[in-house]
Motif scaffolding. Structure first.
Motif, PDB file in Angstrom:
ATOM      1  N   LEU A  21      -3.093   0.322  -4.152  1.00 17.83           N
ATOM      2  CA  LEU A  21      -2.114   0.338  -3.060  1.00 17.83           C
ATOM      3  C   LEU A  21      -0.753   0.827  -3.558  1.00 17.83           C
ATOM      4  CD1 LEU A  21      -3.008  -3.025  -1.287  1.00 17.83           C
ATOM      5  CD2 LEU A  21      -3.139  -0.743  -0.241  1.00 17.83           C
ATOM      6  N   ALA A  22      -0.348   0.351  -4.724  1.00 15.80           N
ATOM      7  CA  ALA A  22       0.949   0.751  -5.279  1.00 15.80           C
ATOM      8  C   ALA A  22       0.993   2.239  -5.625  1.00 15.80           C
ATOM      9  CB  ALA A  22       1.262  -0.079  -6.526  1.00 15.80           C
ATOM     10  N   SER A  23      -0.186   2.845  -5.819  1.00 17.10           N
ATOM     11  CA  SER A  23      -0.259   4.268  -6.151  1.00 17.10           C
ATOM     12  C   SER A  23      -0.514   5.136  -4.928  1.00 17.10           C
ATOM     13  CB  SER A  23      -1.361   4.501  -7.195  1.00 17.10           C
ATOM     14  OG  SER A  23      -1.040   3.865  -8.416  1.00 17.10           O
ATOM     15  N   GLY A  24      -0.455   4.537  -3.744  1.00  9.38           N
ATOM     16  CA  GLY A  24      -0.613   5.300  -2.522  1.00  9.38           C
ATOM     17  C   GLY A  24      -2.048   5.552  -2.101  1.00  9.38           C
ATOM     18  N   LEU A  25      -2.987   4.809  -2.670  1.00  5.56           N
ATOM     19  CA  LEU A  25      -4.399   4.958  -2.315  1.00  5.56           C
ATOM     20  C   LEU A  25      -4.838   3.818  -1.399  1.00  5.56           C
ATOM     21  CD1 LEU A  25      -5.781   6.044  -5.804  1.00  5.56           C
ATOM     22  CD2 LEU A  25      -5.028   7.477  -3.908  1.00  5.56           C
ATOM     23  N   ARG A  26      -6.026   3.964  -0.787  1.00  4.60           N
ATOM     24  CA  ARG A  26      -6.513   2.964   0.162  1.00  4.60           C
ATOM     25  C   ARG A  26      -7.761   2.295  -0.397  1.00  4.60           C
ATOM     26  NH1 ARG A  26      -5.884   7.262   3.791  1.00  4.60           N
ATOM     27  NH2 ARG A  26      -8.131   7.336   4.153  1.00  4.60           N
ATOM     28  N   PRO A  59       0.283  -8.433 -11.256  1.00  4.00           N
ATOM     29  CA  PRO A  59       1.451  -7.816 -10.610  1.00  4.00           C
ATOM     30  C   PRO A  59       1.534  -8.195  -9.137  1.00  4.00           C
ATOM     31  CG  PRO A  59       0.321  -6.226 -12.003  1.00  4.00           C
ATOM     32  CD  PRO A  59      -0.562  -7.442 -11.963  1.00  4.00           C
ATOM     33  N   GLY A  60       2.702  -8.643  -8.721  1.00  3.26           N
ATOM     34  CA  GLY A  60       2.905  -8.968  -7.318  1.00  3.26           C
ATOM     35  C   GLY A  60       2.920 -10.441  -6.990  1.00  3.26           C
ATOM     36  N   LEU A  61       2.480 -11.304  -7.926  1.00  2.00           N
ATOM     37  CA  LEU A  61       2.455 -12.739  -7.623  1.00  2.00           C
ATOM     38  C   LEU A  61       2.476 -13.552  -8.908  1.00  2.00           C
ATOM     39  CD1 LEU A  61       2.187 -14.912  -5.376  1.00  2.00           C
ATOM     40  CD2 LEU A  61      -0.283 -14.849  -5.796  1.00  2.00           C
ATOM     41  N   TYR A  79      -5.318 -19.164  -7.138  1.00  2.55           N
ATOM     42  CA  TYR A  79      -4.343 -18.103  -7.390  1.00  2.55           C
ATOM     43  C   TYR A  79      -4.905 -16.744  -6.966  1.00  2.55           C
ATOM     44  CZ  TYR A  79      -1.612 -14.699 -10.055  1.00  2.55           C
ATOM     45  OH  TYR A  79      -0.856 -13.615 -10.427  1.00  2.55           O
ATOM     46  N   LEU A  80      -6.164 -16.483  -7.296  1.00  2.91           N
ATOM     47  CA  LEU A  80      -6.778 -15.208  -6.934  1.00  2.91           C
ATOM     48  C   LEU A  80      -6.930 -15.082  -5.420  1.00  2.91           C
ATOM     49  CD1 LEU A  80      -9.497 -14.910  -9.721  1.00  2.91           C
ATOM     50  CD2 LEU A  80      -7.329 -13.672  -9.555  1.00  2.91           C
ATOM     51  N   ARG A  81      -7.275 -16.168  -4.760  1.00  4.76           N
ATOM     52  CA  ARG A  81      -7.378 -16.127  -3.297  1.00  4.76           C
ATOM     53  C   ARG A  81      -6.028 -15.792  -2.666  1.00  4.76           C
ATOM     54  NH1 ARG A  81     -10.224 -21.313  -4.282  1.00  4.76           N
ATOM     55  NH2 ARG A  81     -12.477 -20.872  -4.300  1.00  4.76           N
ATOM     56  N   ALA A  82      -4.972 -16.391  -3.205  1.00  6.60           N
ATOM     57  CA  ALA A  82      -3.634 -16.130  -2.665  1.00  6.60           C
ATOM     58  C   ALA A  82      -3.229 -14.675  -2.885  1.00  6.60           C
ATOM     59  CB  ALA A  82      -2.619 -17.062  -3.319  1.00  6.60           C
ATOM     60  N   ARG A  83      -3.548 -14.135  -4.051  1.00  5.18           N
ATOM     61  CA  ARG A  83      -3.196 -12.739  -4.320  1.00  5.18           C
ATOM     62  C   ARG A  83      -3.998 -11.802  -3.420  1.00  5.18           C
ATOM     63  NH1 ARG A  83      -0.652  -9.096  -4.048  1.00  5.18           N
ATOM     64  NH2 ARG A  83      -0.301  -7.399  -5.533  1.00  5.18           N
ATOM     65  N   ALA A  86      -2.664 -11.555   0.125  1.00  2.32           N
ATOM     66  CA  ALA A  86      -1.406 -10.823   0.278  1.00  2.32           C
ATOM     67  C   ALA A  86      -1.588  -9.310   0.259  1.00  2.32           C
ATOM     68  CB  ALA A  86      -0.437 -11.232  -0.838  1.00  2.32           C
ATOM     69  N   LEU A  87      -2.802  -8.842   0.008  1.00  2.00           N
ATOM     70  CA  LEU A  87      -3.047  -7.406  -0.087  1.00  2.00           C
ATOM     71  C   LEU A  87      -3.359  -6.821   1.282  1.00  2.00           C
ATOM     72  CD1 LEU A  87      -5.277  -7.308  -3.299  1.00  2.00           C
ATOM     73  CD2 LEU A  87      -2.861  -6.678  -3.114  1.00  2.00           C
ATOM     74  N   ASP A  88      -2.713  -5.740   1.606  1.00  2.03           N
ATOM     75  CA  ASP A  88      -2.911  -5.080   2.895  1.00  2.03           C
ATOM     76  C   ASP A  88      -3.981  -4.000   2.739  1.00  2.03           C
ATOM     77  OD1 ASP A  88      -2.704  -4.125   5.451  1.00  2.03           O
ATOM     78  OD2 ASP A  88      -0.867  -2.982   5.090  1.00  2.03           O
ATOM     79  N   CYS A  89      -5.241  -4.459   2.666  1.00  2.00           N
ATOM     80  CA  CYS A  89      -6.337  -3.506   2.509  1.00  2.00           C
ATOM     81  C   CYS A  89      -7.618  -4.106   3.074  1.00  2.00           C
ATOM     82  CB  CYS A  89      -6.535  -3.130   1.043  1.00  2.00           C
ATOM     83  SG  CYS A  89      -7.153  -4.469   0.003  1.00  2.00           S
TER      84      CYS A  89
END
Length: 354
Positions: A21-26, A59-61, A79-83, A86-89
């Motif tokens: 996501l951070a690199s502009g991919l889906r 990264p991100g949390l 922790y992994l569930r929370a991360r 938070a991902l928009d994918c």
């Protein structure tokens, strides 16, 4: 196409999705189970990380709570569930990938449930918990007692009062053997002695972790891939073993019925043997691509396939650094893979078409 199929939603898959996501991919994440915590909920109950919380941030949390503590299995799963949340994918659970094949535009992943997903690239992030390594031990030939892998071990209660032998010399072998020794008569057996990373137990606030973090940034993992991992003594394991709880022995040399024979010539009844002998990458779904060697290991360099453009791996032991298979290491490796895939897709999109 800018979509990337990510197989697995454990620590590697979640790290991959965030980096893509951070690199502009889906990213399109496919997880066999119903959870976005990977294999963590299935590990043994008492498992704690061998590294402190501050060392295990994706990264991100940031990892919540006291940064110097050693998080439990359930804390890591949460922790992994929370991360993941938070991902928009797109994240599909209950979709076990059985084959990945090439298409004109990239890759096609088929699942056991009958679904199909396409992407320009694939990140294989399935880890190894579903592929426990059970080596052929000549000394076990003819043994009629119970043989388990560490993947099948959950808690000490079922072994109370038993004679148990734990085979292995790594972190999990040591932790399981020490825990069991409080409830059963236990020996830790291995071909080589237990090696410790430090001479003293390592507290969460030790400078050791800063040194290890610096070392883990060096992309020299493949140079270390053939040696055993030294034990991080974060729970007094060395003291327990040196006190004989459990005792440490050379590997048994033979068996007859429920008895094992030791190198000294002595034989004794053993109820259960637990193989803490590690795991192998769970990558059978990639066999149609011809990217695995005869042992099931992928042909890759720093997580990128040597033979299939657009195919990457994440979470393999020593794939890029000494900590590539850990929660600490997958975040950095994910960034490297995502940036490389994004750059390749951009170059491909710019090529003239006639």
């Amino acid at each position: 196409m800018r979509s990337v199929i990510v197989v697995g939603a454990g620590q590697s898959g979640i790290a991959a999705a965030g980096a893509l996501l951070a690199s502009g991919l889906r990213p399109v994440v496919l997880e066999a189970g119903q959870d976005t915590a990977g294999s963590w909920p299935r590990y043994y109950d008492s498992l704690r990380l061998f590294t402190p919380a501050h060392f295990n941030t994706l990264p991100g949390l940031p990892f919540p709570g006291d940064p110097e503590r050693y998080p439990t299995r359930d804390e890591v799963a949460d922790y992994l569930r929370a991360r993941a949340a938070a991902l928009d994918c797109a994240m599909h659970t209950g979709q076990r990938v059985v084959t990945v094949t090439r298409t004109a535009g990239g890759y096609l992943a088929r699942t056991e449930q009958g679904a199909e997903f396409t992407g320009a690239a694939v990140v294989a992030a399935t880890g190894s918990f579903d592929s426990p390594h059970r080596p052929e031990l000549p000394g076990l030939a003819g043994y009629t007692g119970t043989v388990l892998h560490a993947a099948d071990y959950h808690r000490p209660a079922p072994f109370a009062g038993q004679r148990v032998v734990v085979v292995g010399s790594g972190n999990s072998a040591v932790q399981i053997a020490v825990e069991l020794a409080e409830h059963a008569r236990v020996s830790l057996a291995s071909r080589t002695p237990v090696r410790y990373a430090t001479s003293e137990p390592v507290p969460g606030g030790s400078r050791f972790w800063s040194v290890l973090a610096a070392a883990s940034r060096i992309p020299a993992g493949p140079l270390f891939g053939h040696g055993s991992v030294p034990v991080l003594d974060t729970g007094g394991y060395r003291a327990a073993i040196e006190a004989g709880r459990p005792d440490r022995r050379e590997l048994f040399t033979g068996a007859r019925d429920s008895s094992l024979r030791w190198p000294t010539g002595d034989a004794e009844h053993v109820d259960t043997v637990i193989l803490a002998t590690g795991y192998r990458p769970a990558l059978d779904y990639l066999r149609p691509l011809g990217v695995l060697d005869e042992t099931g290991l992928p042909e890759q360099r720093f997580g990128l396939s040597r033979t299939q453009r657009g195919l990457a791996y994440l979470g393999l032991e020593y794939q890029r650094t000494i900590l590539s298979a850990t929660l600490h290491g997958v975040g950095r490796d994910a960034g490297h893979i995502a940036r490389t895939l994004a750059a390749r897709m951009t170059r491909a999109a710019r090529r003239p078409r006639y």
